[in-house]
Design an enzyme around this catalytic site. Sequence first.
Site, PDB file in Angstrom:
ATOM      1  N   ASN B  24       0.784  -1.139  -0.010  1.00 24.56           N
ATOM      2  CA  ASN B  24      -0.007  -0.087  -0.026  1.00 24.56           C
ATOM      3  C   ASN B  24       0.888   1.265   0.026  1.00 24.56           C
ATOM      4  O   ASN B  24       1.857   1.351   0.868  1.00 24.56           O
ATOM      5  CB  ASN B  24      -0.848   0.027   1.225  1.00 24.56           C
ATOM      6  CG  ASN B  24      -1.859   1.081   1.086  1.00 24.56           C
ATOM      7  OD1 ASN B  24      -1.365   2.386   1.492  1.00 24.56           O
ATOM      8  ND2 ASN B  24      -3.194   0.769   1.410  1.00 24.56           N
ATOM      9  N   SER B  47      -5.300  -0.847  -2.659  1.00 21.51           N
ATOM     10  CA  SER B  47      -5.623   0.234  -2.083  1.00 21.51           C
ATOM     11  C   SER B  47      -7.022   0.210  -0.993  1.00 21.51           C
ATOM     12  O   SER B  47      -7.782  -0.740  -1.501  1.00 21.51           O
ATOM     13  CB  SER B  47      -5.930   1.286  -3.320  1.00 21.51           C
ATOM     14  OG  SER B  47      -6.829   2.378  -2.788  1.00 21.51           O
ATOM     15  N   GLU B  48      -6.922   0.896  -0.140  1.00 28.71           N
ATOM     16  CA  GLU B  48      -8.077   0.843   0.785  1.00 28.71           C
ATOM     17  C   GLU B  48      -9.441   1.271   0.034  1.00 28.71           C
ATOM     18  O   GLU B  48     -10.383   1.143   0.751  1.00 28.71           O
ATOM     19  CB  GLU B  48      -7.751   1.728   2.216  1.00 28.71           C
ATOM     20  CG  GLU B  48      -7.623   3.025   1.902  1.00 28.71           C
ATOM     21  CD  GLU B  48      -6.275   3.400   1.706  1.00 28.71           C
ATOM     22  OE1 GLU B  48      -5.232   2.522   1.071  1.00 28.71           O
ATOM     23  OE2 GLU B  48      -5.771   4.343   2.262  1.00 28.71           O
ATOM     24  N   SER B  49      -9.443   1.850  -0.900  1.00 31.77           N
ATOM     25  CA  SER B  49     -10.628   2.270  -1.799  1.00 31.77           C
ATOM     26  C   SER B  49     -11.410   0.635  -2.268  1.00 31.77           C
ATOM     27  O   SER B  49     -12.560   0.555  -2.522  1.00 31.77           O
ATOM     28  CB  SER B  49     -10.405   2.928  -2.992  1.00 31.77           C
ATOM     29  OG  SER B  49      -9.577   2.000  -3.804  1.00 31.77           O
ATOM     30  N   GLY B  50     -10.355  -0.284  -2.248  1.00 32.03           N
ATOM     31  CA  GLY B  50     -11.141  -1.642  -2.335  1.00 32.03           C
ATOM     32  C   GLY B  50     -10.735  -2.336  -3.671  1.00 32.03           C
ATOM     33  O   GLY B  50     -11.436  -2.878  -4.485  1.00 32.03           O
TER      34      GLY B  50
END
Lengths: 235, 219
Positions: B24, B47-50
């Site tokens: 990340n 990414s933490e957006s998915g």
Amino acid sequence: MNKVSPDLQRALADIQDGATIMIGGFGLCGIPENLIQALCDKGVRNLTVISNNAGTEDFGIGLLLRNQQVKKMIASYVGENRTFEELVRNGKLQIELSPQGTLAERIRAGGAGIGGFYTPTGYGTIAAENKETRTWNGRHYVLEMPLRAQFALVKAWRGDALGNLVYRATARNFNPVMATAADVTIAEVEELVETGSLNSDHVDTPGIYVQRILQGSHYEKRLQTKRLRSEREEA
Amino acid sequence: MRKHKREFIARRAAREIEDGFYVNLGLGIPALAAKFLPEGVNAVLVSESGVQGFGALPPNHQGDADLINAAKEPVALISGASLFSSVDAYAMIRGGHLDLCILGAFQVDERGNLANWMLPGKMVHGMGGAMDLACGAKRVVVAMEHTTPGKKPKILRNCTLPLTGLAVVHRIITEVAVIDVTLQGLVLREVAAEVSVEDVCRDSEAGLRVDKDLKIIQV
């Protein structure tokens, strides 16, 4: 069974002043555009909104903020919105910040009937202030409490009359978990399809979580940031 | 000049990424590192957006508003990508599944405490996923300029800004130095070619022990 609402107004009919509402989305990605606009038109006030972000000045949750319909926001990141800053500075809006993963997990806990959970995230920071901490095997944890809401407004790509939902790409984000954590979940979809036509193996949100569904229209799907920052820096 | 400096840091940070890593990259300098992956290194950006397995959009491509990274920029999926919800994104982050997270920082101190989300006098925007990433990744590397724009040290004995995480940083990479956080304090492993150890120490508030095998930064 048919959960299809005839129109947006009737889908939101029982939302009253002071309601607590979860709204799906990551920035402007995957937000329920039609339901947010309808909530603005309805004009209910003193809302507590639980959402990862606060939209922009002129789109998404920013529209509700500009209308001064929101009393409190529970979010992880609220930058990129000057209206928001002004409201907070003038004492017209309360904000509770939760680390993003903690926010997701609190909602998951709310939806799954969990009374609270311990996480290392935020230990030793402002995020852990006034919270119980525990240490296991030398690692420090912070007690976090579940989140639930009276209503969840979520956006999916496709759905059927039974409330089964399928999401698309990163427009999924907080939508599936929020659908599990409200008394009434209202879903808007880009395409309302015939019951039985969704592949059961690929349903993301099973219909049990959804009370009302309707097909949205005129999706703007605004991009908050146009190009990769790294490319712009190179230019 | 500043651009050159940031690119140098990003190039060195990219060398932290090993073949097969799930990584990340934070906003700013860390995100730049994606462009400088060493040859032969196949890593998966998460990414933490998915999304895992994404890259920059092809030139002149408008992008798909349903497909963004954590900076809310449109991205392209690469072959073998997968998409998931925020709950799954943070199970990966918090459950120790990320091999590496590279983050920017305002301050790091000699115990590896990190401050990168809140500046005094500025409107508080929130920590987003920074606290989760700092706590959850197997390895946390900070990529940042060595001093503030006003030439104040950012590598301190004790962070003075509100913390993102306690004892979370493993390595610090700047335009002049590569520094490891160890139980015995900070150890200077590498210096930039045109810079002396004295320069690095002068620009750091925290004490630095110099590795007896001190190297020149290669990018």
